[in-house]
Design an enzyme around this catalytic site. Structure first.
Site, PDB file in Angstrom:
ATOM      1  N   HIS A  34     -43.692  21.510 -11.961  1.00 50.82           N
ATOM      2  CA  HIS A  34     -44.614  20.524 -11.641  1.00 50.82           C
ATOM      3  C   HIS A  34     -45.809  21.634 -12.512  1.00 50.82           C
ATOM      4  O   HIS A  34     -45.751  22.661 -13.406  1.00 50.82           O
ATOM      5  CB  HIS A  34     -45.258  20.552  -9.894  1.00 50.82           C
ATOM      6  CG  HIS A  34     -45.073  22.168  -9.483  1.00 50.82           C
ATOM      7  ND1 HIS A  34     -45.694  23.153  -8.910  1.00 50.82           N
ATOM      8  CD2 HIS A  34     -43.627  22.243  -8.048  1.00 50.82           C
ATOM      9  CE1 HIS A  34     -45.060  23.834  -8.589  1.00 50.82           C
ATOM     10  NE2 HIS A  34     -44.265  23.919  -7.828  1.00 50.82           N
ATOM     11  N   HIS A  37     -46.199  25.479 -12.435  1.00 51.96           N
ATOM     12  CA  HIS A  37     -45.184  26.017 -12.920  1.00 51.96           C
ATOM     13  C   HIS A  37     -45.152  25.635 -14.066  1.00 51.96           C
ATOM     14  O   HIS A  37     -45.777  26.929 -15.430  1.00 51.96           O
ATOM     15  CB  HIS A  37     -43.522  25.097 -13.229  1.00 51.96           C
ATOM     16  CG  HIS A  37     -42.587  25.919 -12.003  1.00 51.96           C
ATOM     17  ND1 HIS A  37     -42.712  24.379 -11.196  1.00 51.96           N
ATOM     18  CD2 HIS A  37     -41.927  26.119 -11.146  1.00 51.96           C
ATOM     19  CE1 HIS A  37     -41.864  24.523 -10.438  1.00 51.96           C
ATOM     20  NE2 HIS A  37     -41.708  25.443 -10.696  1.00 51.96           N
ATOM     21  N   GLN A 154     -42.350  37.629  -2.480  1.00 48.48           N
ATOM     22  CA  GLN A 154     -41.680  37.130  -3.168  1.00 48.48           C
ATOM     23  C   GLN A 154     -41.899  37.642  -3.910  1.00 48.48           C
ATOM     24  O   GLN A 154     -41.227  38.808  -4.807  1.00 48.48           O
ATOM     25  CB  GLN A 154     -40.942  35.570  -3.699  1.00 48.48           C
ATOM     26  CG  GLN A 154     -40.291  36.334  -4.840  1.00 48.48           C
ATOM     27  CD  GLN A 154     -39.708  34.413  -5.622  1.00 48.48           C
ATOM     28  OE1 GLN A 154     -39.609  33.976  -4.814  1.00 48.48           O
ATOM     29  NE2 GLN A 154     -40.390  33.816  -6.539  1.00 48.48           N
ATOM     30  N   MET A 185     -49.049  22.767  -4.093  1.00 54.55           N
ATOM     31  CA  MET A 185     -48.228  22.637  -4.623  1.00 54.55           C
ATOM     32  C   MET A 185     -46.284  23.434  -5.038  1.00 54.55           C
ATOM     33  O   MET A 185     -46.546  24.393  -5.095  1.00 54.55           O
ATOM     34  CB  MET A 185     -48.520  22.707  -7.076  1.00 54.55           C
ATOM     35  CG  MET A 185     -49.465  21.327  -7.276  1.00 54.55           C
ATOM     36  SD  MET A 185     -49.365  20.667  -8.919  1.00 54.55           S
ATOM     37  CE  MET A 185     -51.282  20.435  -8.425  1.00 54.55           C
TER      38      MET A 185
HETATM   39  O1  PAF Z   1     -39.999  31.224  -7.210  1.00 54.09           O
HETATM   40  C1  PAF Z   1     -38.374  30.531  -7.239  1.00 54.09           C
HETATM   41  O2  PAF Z   1     -38.516  29.591  -7.675  1.00 54.09           O
HETATM   42  C2  PAF Z   1     -36.881  31.867  -7.060  1.00 54.09           C
HETATM   43  O3  PAF Z   1     -37.520  32.355  -6.250  1.00 54.09           O
HETATM   44  C3  PAF Z   1     -37.298  32.490  -8.325  1.00 54.09           C
HETATM   45  C4  PAF Z   1     -37.761  33.020  -8.874  1.00 54.09           C
HETATM   46  C5  PAF Z   1     -36.777  31.046  -9.703  1.00 54.09           C
HETATM   47  C6  PAF Z   1     -35.832  33.224  -8.009  1.00 54.09           C
HETATM   48  O4  PAF Z   1     -34.368  32.301  -8.123  1.00 54.09           O
END
Ligand code: PAF
Length: 283
Positions: A34, A37, A154, A185
């Site tokens: 989306h 990204h 994360q 999103m």
């Molecule tokens: O944020 C994400 O989409 C996932 O956690 C990642 C960083 C691609 C790892 O699979």
């Protein structure tokens, strides 16, 4: 755009590029791309000679099998979008290619970051994320890797992993992209029912009110207010809300003027679990 499925192919291509002194920006994704990204890819294009995007729905980071099986897969559209932003390389490995024999995570210690929020509610999730991201870094050896701040925990965990394992990659966190009604999103948004899609802008509205109240009420009062608001909402179910310090991700009762805080939230809209967060200004 070059598309590679194996470690061997992508490594040999990138080694040749590095020999020509090309810098590499990396955007790891699970696909169903989306605008959020695409903003990471555009940022990576500005700062690097080559941009590599991976699409891999990583089995070890899902604590819920239904969520894994139903994770949206839109490869044809993803490829079009990647071409439209002039992505240079797409890495599309299989689970066997990444995990070789056993699809299991390594165990990591992130100095407690992994025990907060998502860590409490999604057991093993961050071990799965760190395992796959570390594997990608070993294969691609990027100069800079880009992550969205929607998954703020994360992002902090990846930074900690890079620091602890003395990896060479720089980590760049990028702003959250929102729909016009404030919904952050996410690839999972496409799975929302019509009723839930109408209901979920409530999440950002609550976060905006929290931001207003942050300078008036204490964090306990704000948390109770949020919990009460969700009790009145019959469509959405609050999993957690907390105000935490950005570095430790620990919830704090008292605010300190030299620290940065964020409000973090996880909500179920039917079977779809959404997370969001907002930085709070400490006046
Ligand atoms: O944020 C994400 O989409 C996932 O956690 C990642 C960083 C691609 C790892 O699979």
């Amino acid at each position: 755009m070059n598309i590679f499925n194996t470690k061997k192919e992508i490594k040999s291509y990138l080694t040749a590029q590095k020999q020509k002194n090309k810098t590499i920006g990396f955007v790891p994704t699970m696909g169903a791309l989306h605008k959020g990204h695409l903003s990471l890819i555009k940022e990576a294009k500005k700062k690097n000679d080559l941009v590599v995007v991976s699409i891999f729905v990583n089995p070890t980071q899902f604590n819920n099998t239904i969520d894994f099986v139903k994770y949206p897969k839109t490869l044809e559209n993803d490829t079009k979008l990647l071409n439209s932003v002039l992505c240079d390389v797409l890495f599309l490995p299989s689970a066997e290619e990444i995990y070789t024999q056993n699809i299991v995570s390594d165990k990591f210690d992130f100095d407690g970051l992994e025990h907060q929020m998502e860590g409490k509610h999604r057991k093993g999730h961050f071990d799965g994320v760190a395992t796959v991201v570390k594997t990608f870094f070993e294969i691609i050896d990027p100069d800079i890797a880009y992550f969205g701040q929607k998954d703020f925990q994360q992002l902090q965990i990846i930074k900690k992993m890079v620091q602890k394992h003395r990896l060479n990659t720089k980590i760049k966190g990028c702003p959250i992209f929102r729909e016009n009604d404030g919904l952050a999103m996410s690839s999972r948004n496409t799975r929302l029912t019509e009723t839930h899609r109408k209901a979920v802008p409530f999440i950002y509205k609550i976060l905006e009110k929290v931001r207003e109240q942050f300078n008036v009420d204490n964090t306990l009062e704000i948390t109770e207010w949020v919990e009460d608001e969700f009790k009145k909402n019959t469509t959405l179910e609050l999993e957690y809300f907390t105000i935490a310090e950005e570095k430790t991700l620990k919830s704090e009762k008292n605010k300190a003027s030299d620290k940065k805080y964020r409000a973090f939230i996880a909500v179920f809209a039917g079977e779809i679990r959404l997370i969001d967060n907002l930085q709070l200004k400490n006046n």
